[in-house]
Design an enzyme around this catalytic site. Structure first.
Site, PDB file in Angstrom:
ATOM      1  N   THR A  61       0.633  -1.380   0.054  1.00  0.00           N
ATOM      2  CA  THR A  61      -0.430  -0.029   0.116  1.00  0.00           C
ATOM      3  C   THR A  61       0.860   1.638   0.175  1.00  0.00           C
ATOM      4  O   THR A  61       2.040   1.149   0.290  1.00  0.00           O
ATOM      5  CB  THR A  61      -1.073  -0.149   1.012  1.00  0.00           C
ATOM      6  N   GLN A 103      -0.921   4.212   7.261  1.00  0.00           N
ATOM      7  CA  GLN A 103      -0.508   3.212   6.124  1.00  0.00           C
ATOM      8  C   GLN A 103       0.729   2.597   6.475  1.00  0.00           C
ATOM      9  O   GLN A 103       0.606   1.322   5.416  1.00  0.00           O
ATOM     10  CB  GLN A 103      -0.785   3.924   4.679  1.00  0.00           C
ATOM     11  N   HIS A 153       0.029  -1.627   7.506  1.00  0.00           N
ATOM     12  CA  HIS A 153       0.233  -2.520   7.024  1.00  0.00           C
ATOM     13  C   HIS A 153       1.345  -3.660   6.662  1.00  0.00           C
ATOM     14  O   HIS A 153       0.993  -4.849   7.023  1.00  0.00           O
ATOM     15  CB  HIS A 153      -0.205  -1.916   5.443  1.00  0.00           C
ATOM     16  N   GLU A 162      -1.675   5.062  -4.416  1.00  0.00           N
ATOM     17  CA  GLU A 162      -3.188   4.730  -4.620  1.00  0.00           C
ATOM     18  C   GLU A 162      -4.263   5.273  -3.476  1.00  0.00           C
ATOM     19  O   GLU A 162      -5.303   5.656  -3.803  1.00  0.00           O
ATOM     20  CB  GLU A 162      -2.869   3.686  -3.713  1.00  0.00           C
ATOM     21  N   HIS A 163      -3.592   6.199  -2.805  1.00  0.00           N
ATOM     22  CA  HIS A 163      -4.033   6.590  -1.940  1.00  0.00           C
ATOM     23  C   HIS A 163      -3.498   8.579  -1.545  1.00  0.00           C
ATOM     24  O   HIS A 163      -2.286   8.479  -1.516  1.00  0.00           O
ATOM     25  CB  HIS A 163      -4.199   6.815  -0.178  1.00  0.00           C
ATOM     26  N   ASP A 221     -11.207   3.095   4.045  1.00  0.00           N
ATOM     27  CA  ASP A 221     -10.952   2.036   4.310  1.00  0.00           C
ATOM     28  C   ASP A 221     -12.090   1.281   4.897  1.00  0.00           C
ATOM     29  O   ASP A 221     -11.737   0.029   4.284  1.00  0.00           O
ATOM     30  CB  ASP A 221      -9.919   1.530   5.215  1.00  0.00           C
ATOM     31  N   GLU A 270     -10.062  -1.055 -48.716  1.00  0.00           N
ATOM     32  CA  GLU A 270      -9.227  -1.983 -47.511  1.00  0.00           C
ATOM     33  C   GLU A 270      -8.633  -3.135 -48.522  1.00  0.00           C
ATOM     34  O   GLU A 270      -8.408  -3.864 -47.942  1.00  0.00           O
ATOM     35  CB  GLU A 270     -10.376  -1.600 -45.805  1.00  0.00           C
ATOM     36  N   HIS A 273     -16.565  -7.643 -47.758  1.00  0.00           N
ATOM     37  CA  HIS A 273     -16.843  -6.334 -46.649  1.00  0.00           C
ATOM     38  C   HIS A 273     -19.099  -5.920 -47.261  1.00  0.00           C
ATOM     39  O   HIS A 273     -19.733  -5.606 -46.864  1.00  0.00           O
ATOM     40  CB  HIS A 273     -16.647  -5.491 -45.838  1.00  0.00           C
TER      41      HIS A 273
END
Length: 435
Positions: A241, A263, A266, A332-333, A366, A420, A425
């Site tokens: 994290t 944080q 963690h 992340e945060h 969280d 093309e 097509h």
């Protein structure tokens, strides 16, 4: 405590900033080979391999990999009422926010009889991973399951490592929250083996393959996700994290220090980064960090994270430079604790989740904010979104043209197909007008 990166008086380019940002010393590529062997074991030997891996990696051999329904029910009955109330509150908030993430179908009428409908179709079956390790994460059950339910996923399987402290069962709080959410397909399996089981299925367990795997985990889980990405969808390769706080002289240094510590708690590889244009604020935060690290329960783990190469104090000339560094870091945060937060927010492109003001700490997200905490780590917020209902949805375009609408665009198809050198097509259109 935090190492200092002084950018004052400089204006690094985007590529130079990318080279400067602090990162944890983790290497998913180094885990690919062992993770691949673990997945191959599961593909070849099924449940037996998962049991052997549990004994090898988790220190316990569960009685069964599939968690019996009565274990889930018993865990819910035994769940502490205060914890249950907190979980139910979180479920309600996350569900409301997740429902808002489901796009409504849109019908575009391009001409009379020419309609393109945009619809959002959920995947049918998902495998959700809830890690074990240093902590128990009932909140991660909520954050994985609720968006999948909001998206309309029909079949949900959940895996969490067996716990030696609980006789090889998954943590009872994990089991209880799964039961509370109505998830009854739960497996005591962890790591790369669990990801491989979800991707390829385990016939002797009755575990069918899934279409998407989500949830955080260690480096082997990240490696396994990379390996199975061609077989099933994944959310992201989640790693350690991180938090980045942009703060100015008006910020409360104790709030900032508390959030950086939260944080770092963690993992030793967690990243805590402070970006500020105020030397006085930086010095005050450093002083409060010393106090808070010494006082917190997991102080040694926090100290290792904060003093690691992935964490830093970044001094900048102004908040515009702070935003540029943040975009390179891709947190992340992200917390923005400045006087004019909206002005800074306007310059932010890359972040998993953003928390504005002194009373919106990351830990709120969280658990109780209603936002999702399964977010891109390691700078991947530069190109990956956090988990949401959209993770489990696929946009599909439904085309409805009648004869006159097709006739109107037939020359367009003919011209482009000829250019093309794909004449068939065009012929597929003109064939409808040859009778």
């Amino acid at each position: 405590m935090l190492r200092t990166l002084d950018l004052r008086g400089t204006r690094p380019t985007a590529s130079e900033l990318l080279a400067l940002v602090p990162r944890a010393e983790t290497d998913v590529t180094a885990a690919l080979a062992p993770a691949g062997r673990i997945i191959d074991e599961v593909r070849e030997h099924g449940e037996q391999a998962l049991l052997d891996q549990a004994e090898r990696f988790d220190g316990v051999r569960p009685a069964t990999v599939r968690v019996p329904a009565e274990q889930l029910r018993d865990a819910l009955v035994a769940l502490d009422p205060e914890v249950r109330a907190a979980v139910e509150s979180t479920i309600a908030r996350v569900r409301e926010a997740s429902m808002a993430q489901v796009p409504v179908p849109v019908v575009t009428v391009l001409a009379p009889g020419a309609v393109v409908e945009q619809r959002w179709q959920p995947v049918d079956r998902v495998g959700l991973y809830v890690p074990g390790g240093k902590a128990v994460y009932p909140s991660s059950v909520v954050m994985n399951v609720v968006p999948a339910q909001a998206a309309g996923v029909r079949s949900i399987a959940l895996a969490s490592p067996p716990q030696s402290d609980h006789d090889g069962r998954i943590h009872p709080t994990i089991a209880a929250v799964a039961a509370l959410l109505g998830v009854d397909e739960v497996y005591a399996m962890g790591g790369a083996g669990a990801i491989g089981a979800f991707a390829y299925g385990v016939p002797d367990l009755g575990l069918e393959p899934v279409q998407r795997v989500t949830g955080p985990g260690n480096v082997f889980v990240a490696a396994a996700k990379r390996l199975v990405a061609g077989v099933t969808g994944i959310d992201a390769e989640a790693g350690p994290t991180d938090i980045l706080v942009i703060a100015d002289a008006g910020a409360d240094p104790d709030f900032v220090a508390a959030d950086l510590v939260s944080q770092a708690e963690h993992d030793e590889l967690a990243a805590s980064v402070l970006v500020t244009d105020s030397v006085e604020l930086a010095e005050a935060v450093m002083a409060r960090l010393e106090v808070r690290v010494a006082a917190t329960k997991h102080g040694e783990r926090v100290r290792q994270a904060i003093t690691g190469p992935q964490s830093a104090l970044v001094l900048v000339d102004d908040l515009e430079q702070a935003a540029a560094f943040t975009n390179a870091f891709g947190p992340e945060h992200l917390e923005i604790q400045v006087v004019d937060a909206d002005a800074v927010l306007a310059g932010i492109d890359n972040a998993g989740a953003i928390f504005i003001g002194p009373h919106s700490p990351v830990s709120l997200g969280d658990y109780a904010a209603g936002s999702n905490h399964v977010l891109p780590t390691g700078g991947t917020a530069r190109h990956v979104a956090g988990l949401s209902a959209a993770t489990f949805l696929r946009p599909q375009q439904v085309v409805r043209y009648d004869e006159s609408a097709l006739r109107e665009v037939a020359p367009v198809v003919a011209a482009l197909s000829a250019e093309e050198d794909l004449p068939a097509h065009g012929e597929a259109v003109t064939a409808r007008f040859e009778r």
